[in-house]
Write an enzyme that holds these catalytic residues in place. Structure first.
Site, PDB file in Angstrom:
ATOM      1  N   LYS A 119      41.056  73.378  56.705  1.00 48.19           N
ATOM      2  CA  LYS A 119      41.206  72.670  57.977  1.00 48.19           C
ATOM      3  C   LYS A 119      40.141  73.057  58.993  1.00 48.19           C
ATOM      4  O   LYS A 119      39.754  72.255  59.821  1.00 48.19           O
ATOM      5  CB  LYS A 119      42.610  72.879  58.557  1.00 48.19           C
ATOM      6  N   LYS A 137      44.628  66.990  47.950  1.00 50.69           N
ATOM      7  CA  LYS A 137      46.056  66.797  48.211  1.00 50.69           C
ATOM      8  C   LYS A 137      46.274  65.574  49.105  1.00 50.69           C
ATOM      9  O   LYS A 137      45.506  65.331  50.022  1.00 50.69           O
ATOM     10  CB  LYS A 137      46.545  68.039  48.950  1.00 50.69           C
ATOM     11  N   LYS A 158      49.257  63.907  55.366  1.00 47.69           N
ATOM     12  CA  LYS A 158      49.503  62.930  56.419  1.00 47.69           C
ATOM     13  C   LYS A 158      48.382  62.922  57.450  1.00 47.69           C
ATOM     14  O   LYS A 158      48.193  61.939  58.142  1.00 47.69           O
ATOM     15  CB  LYS A 158      50.877  63.146  57.046  1.00 47.69           C
TER      16      LYS A 158
END
Ligand code: ATP
Ligand code: MG
Length: 325
Positions: free
Chosen positions: A110, A191, A194
């Site tokens: 991230k 992966k 969302k």
């Protein structure tokens, strides 16, 4: 035995969240004492639009209930409505080595995606440890992507217990065996998330039937046209097999055997049918729940109950650390 799960209201929930988390929670509600929360404090580790965030929080609760989570079998609450999560997190942050947090895979991923990210992205796993440890959770149902964080929570608990006496229960991840990790349909080496930038690779639980079918039919696969399970060399088709396996309750080998003579087009259509069949009833219930006053009652009860439990745990550590008078 007690379990605890949180989902971030960081965007519309995905099929990955459903398979990796919600479906498991529905199964576990009869076996465990279950705490379920909306991890809104976790969501702000990356930028959020306030109106959208508030909508997502409510929507998430409605999806929990629409998916079959029973308000009487679960304690359902919003993380930020319980101040002890952040309070506990600060104590634990001071007891967690900086280097350990920098090694977390999710942080590495991230932090590459966001420029000038906040320090919360690094300390996120400590907040997650607080969520878990405040409630003496025995198990944390989770997808494989969060396993490392549960292990960190366990390490933190062990360290604190050693230093300050037995305060925390040592939690364990509870990971479903089959199809635990669902991948992005456009990039099956990643992966399904969302917070993904490309919605074409992600099936959202509230996507219309048409959109769901289109996304699955245009999922990236290889050109062998052979239905075989091999996540390394055939990630696309293996991902579709995982989706089918998880939703049908069949085993991977059974699915591969059943469709060995099908071509990719046919298999995709069958996977799409199953996804639609699973999600449409959830969407119908969602529409009934989303504006009902029942939601607030459930959340008030969850907040009051968890404040009591969390307060005791927080005060215990705070006291043993010598804080206050
Ligand atoms: P974000 O991109 O904001 O991190 P996310 O989709 O990864 O969102 P989380 O809120 O981080 O979702 O995780 C919620 C739960 O869903 C966790 O238990 C996680 O393990 C599970 N989960 C998330 N993505 C997947 C996936 N692709 N396959 C299986 N489980 C998943
Ligand atoms: Mg995540």
């Amino acid at each position: 035995m007690r379990i605890l799960t949180g989902l971030q209201p960081s965007g519309g929930l995905t099929l990955g969240n459903y398979i990796g988390a919600i479906k498991q929670m529905v199964k576990y509600q009869d076996e465990y004492e279950s705490f379920i929360f909306v991890a809104d404090l976790h969501a702000i580790t990356v930028p959020q639009n306030p109106e959208e965030l508030r909508r997502n929080i409510k929507s998430l609760i409605a999806i929990y209930l629409a998916s079959g989570l029973d308000k009487d079998k679960n304690t359902i609450f919003i993380q930020s409505e319980n101040i002890y999560h952040s309070n506990m997190s600060w104590l634990l942050e001071c007891l967690t080595p900086y280097g350990e947090l920098g090694r977390m895979t999710q942080f590495k991923d991230k932090s590459l995606k966001h420029q000038n990210f906040g320090a919360g992205l690094l300390t996120y796993p400590v907040l997650m440890a607080s969520d878990i440890l405040l409630y003496d959770a025995d198990f944390v149902p989770t997808g494989v992507d969060q396993k490392q964080h549960v292990e960190l929570a366990r390490n933190i608990a062990e360290r604190v217990n050693k230093k300050y006496g037995d305060i925390f229960k040592l939690p364990e991840p509870l990971i479903p065996k089959d199809g635990a990790k669902i991948c992005d349909l456009q990039d099956p080496t990643k992966k399904m998330s969302k917070s993904s930038e490309n919605p074409k690779g992600v099936i959202y639980l509230l996507d219309t039937e048409d959109v769901i079918r289109k996304k699955i039919m245009s999922a990236v696969t290889d050109s062998d046209n052979e239905i075989k399970y091999d996540p390394d060399t055939k990630p696309g088709i293996s991902n579709l097999i995982n989706i089918y396996t998880s939703l049908s309750g069949m085993k991977v080998e059974e699915v591969v055997f059943k469709f060995k003579d099908s071509n990719y087009g046919t298999f995709k259509r069958i996977v799409a049918d199953l996804v639609v069949e699973t999600l449409i009833p959830i969407q119908k219930r969602y529409q009934e729940i989303i504006n009902s006053p029942e939601l607030d009652k459930i959340l008030d009860a969850g907040r009051d109950k968890t404040l009591e439990i969390a307060r005791r745990k927080y005060l215990e550590l705070k006291d043993r650390m010598g804080l206050g008078r």
